[in-house]
Design a protein around this motif. Structure first.
Motif, mmCIF file in Angstrom:
data_model
loop_
_atom_site.group_PDB
_atom_site.id
_atom_site.type_symbol
_atom_site.label_atom_id
_atom_site.label_comp_id
_atom_site.label_asym_id
_atom_site.label_seq_id
_atom_site.Cartn_x
_atom_site.Cartn_y
_atom_site.Cartn_z
ATOM 1 N N PHE A 98 0.854 -1.192 0.000
ATOM 2 C CA PHE A 98 0.000 0.000 0.000
ATOM 3 C C PHE A 98 0.892 1.244 0.000
ATOM 4 O O PHE A 98 1.726 1.421 0.892
ATOM 5 C CB PHE A 98 -0.890 0.027 1.240
ATOM 6 C CG PHE A 98 -1.889 -1.099 1.266
ATOM 7 C CD1 PHE A 98 -3.149 -0.937 0.710
ATOM 8 C CD2 PHE A 98 -1.554 -2.329 1.819
ATOM 9 C CE1 PHE A 98 -4.072 -1.975 0.713
ATOM 10 C CE2 PHE A 98 -2.467 -3.376 1.827
ATOM 11 C CZ PHE A 98 -3.724 -3.202 1.273
ATOM 12 N N PHE A 99 0.683 2.088 -0.993
ATOM 13 C CA PHE A 99 1.387 3.365 -1.093
ATOM 14 C C PHE A 99 0.351 4.486 -1.087
ATOM 15 O O PHE A 99 -0.829 4.265 -1.373
ATOM 16 C CB PHE A 99 2.146 3.479 -2.420
ATOM 17 C CG PHE A 99 3.220 2.461 -2.636
ATOM 18 C CD1 PHE A 99 4.540 2.770 -2.362
ATOM 19 C CD2 PHE A 99 2.923 1.198 -3.149
ATOM 20 C CE1 PHE A 99 5.548 1.843 -2.589
ATOM 21 C CE2 PHE A 99 3.924 0.263 -3.375
ATOM 22 C CZ PHE A 99 5.238 0.585 -3.094
ATOM 23 N N GLU A 100 0.794 5.692 -0.798
ATOM 24 C CA GLU A 100 -0.014 6.896 -1.022
ATOM 25 C C GLU A 100 0.790 7.819 -1.939
ATOM 26 O O GLU A 100 2.014 7.976 -1.748
ATOM 27 C CB GLU A 100 -0.325 7.600 0.304
ATOM 28 C CG GLU A 100 -1.421 6.930 1.095
ATOM 29 C CD GLU A 100 -2.808 7.092 0.452
ATOM 30 O OE1 GLU A 100 -3.308 8.218 0.365
ATOM 31 O OE2 GLU A 100 -3.382 6.068 0.027
ATOM 32 N N ASP A 101 0.108 8.413 -2.916
ATOM 33 C CA ASP A 101 0.787 9.270 -3.891
ATOM 34 C C ASP A 101 0.909 10.689 -3.332
ATOM 35 O O ASP A 101 -0.072 11.449 -3.291
ATOM 36 C CB ASP A 101 0.012 9.263 -5.207
ATOM 37 C CG ASP A 101 0.795 9.928 -6.328
ATOM 38 O OD1 ASP A 101 1.706 10.732 -6.028
ATOM 39 O OD2 ASP A 101 0.498 9.632 -7.490
ATOM 40 N N GLU A 102 2.121 11.023 -2.891
ATOM 41 C CA GLU A 102 2.334 12.332 -2.255
ATOM 42 C C GLU A 102 2.199 13.490 -3.231
ATOM 43 O O GLU A 102 1.949 14.623 -2.807
ATOM 44 C CB GLU A 102 3.703 12.354 -1.581
ATOM 45 C CG GLU A 102 3.748 11.424 -0.386
ATOM 46 C CD GLU A 102 4.963 11.648 0.485
ATOM 47 O OE1 GLU A 102 6.067 11.731 -0.064
ATOM 48 O OE2 GLU A 102 4.777 11.734 1.713
ATOM 49 N N SER A 103 2.349 13.229 -4.521
ATOM 50 C CA SER A 103 2.201 14.336 -5.477
ATOM 51 C C SER A 103 0.745 14.820 -5.478
ATOM 52 O O SER A 103 0.492 16.024 -5.607
ATOM 53 C CB SER A 103 2.656 13.932 -6.882
ATOM 54 O OG SER A 103 1.801 12.962 -7.408
ATOM 55 N N VAL A 104 -0.194 13.888 -5.305
ATOM 56 C CA VAL A 104 -1.618 14.279 -5.250
ATOM 57 C C VAL A 104 -1.882 15.044 -3.955
ATOM 58 O O VAL A 104 -2.563 16.079 -3.952
ATOM 59 C CB VAL A 104 -2.534 13.036 -5.348
ATOM 60 C CG1 VAL A 104 -3.999 13.450 -5.297
ATOM 61 C CG2 VAL A 104 -2.238 12.238 -6.606
ATOM 62 N N VAL A 105 -1.308 14.559 -2.860
ATOM 63 C CA VAL A 105 -1.493 15.221 -1.554
ATOM 64 C C VAL A 105 -0.939 16.652 -1.616
ATOM 65 O O VAL A 105 -1.608 17.606 -1.192
ATOM 66 C CB VAL A 105 -0.802 14.413 -0.427
ATOM 67 C CG1 VAL A 105 -0.906 15.124 0.913
ATOM 68 C CG2 VAL A 105 -1.405 13.005 -0.335
#
Ligand SMILES: Cc1cc2nc3c(=O)[nH]c(=O)nc-3n(C[C@H](O)[C@H](O)[C@H](O)COP(=O)(O)O)c2cc1C
Length: 199
Positions: A98-105
């Protein structure tokens, strides 16, 4: 509804798993895609990124974990660590990353400065919702899974091994397989301290 409640109740942390699979790998991918499509996210930001590792890719991940732990565990205790990983997570059928896309954040923080502090927190909430949905879907399809956090120890090696976008932040690892034995009974703290109704 009953099936959904049963799946939630039956979802446990399964450490003792093997590499057998009750469903095809194509069906596993479909379960994950279903969750990624339908699980909600703050502002419908769809920040979650999920990578399914099967076969040698799964093995490779757990070798990365072992190598990362080698420098953190006393040399004389390492064989125990290695055996633990080989007999639990590494013995499974696959692992969900599981990753989160920091560019979207970061984009949301710029677009909505007054919520700037909230977006990283909501991103973690979004990841957790995906983790729970996929954990429960795996359970409902005959797997046993657990939730692991070898990040940030393994982040650089994982990014290198699978050429992961540098803005994707690793949040959790979910090894899964066919359960070899059942977890012990679960202890529950009193419900009345944890759930309140005013009527
Ligand atoms: C946010 C969160 C983080 C967790 N992190 C870990 C972890 O790093 N390693 C682990 O073995 N279990 C981890 N767990 C599993 C919990 O320890 C486990 O779900 C809890 O003890 C209840 O047991 P059950 O999953 O069998 O119902 C985590 C669970 C949650 C919800």
């Amino acid at each position: 509804m009953k099936n959904w409640m049963k799946a939630i109740e039956n979802r446990r942390s399964y450490y003792s798993i093997n590499d057998k699979s009750p469903i095809s790998d194509k069906e596993i991918k479909e379960l994950i895609d279903f969750a990624v499509l339908h699980v909600p996210s703050a502002f419908n930001s769809q920040t979650a990124r999920v990578v399914l590792l099967l076969n040698d890719h799964h093995k490779k991940l757990w070798n990365i974990v072992k190598e990362a732990l080698r420098s953190h565990v006393p040399a004389e205790a390492f064989h125990e660590t290695e055996a633990k990983i080989d007999n639990t997570f590494g013995a499974g059928h696959g692992t969900v990353l599981f990753f989160e896309d920091e560019s979207v954040v970061e984009g949301l923080q710029k677009a909505f400065p007054s919520y700037s502090q909230n977006f990283p927190v909501w991103s973690q909430h979004t990841s957790a919702m995906h983790q729970f949905a996929i954990w429960t879907l795996l359970e409902a399809n005959g797997f046993g899974a657990s939730l692991q956090h070898y990040n940030p120890l393994i982040d650089a090696e994982v990014a290198k091994a699978w050429n992961i976008n540098s803005k994707w932040k690793l949040v959790a690892q979910m090894p899964f397989g066919t359960p070899v034995n059942e977890p012990g009974p679960k202890e529950f703290q009193p419900l009345e301290n944890r759930s309140i109704v005013f009527e």
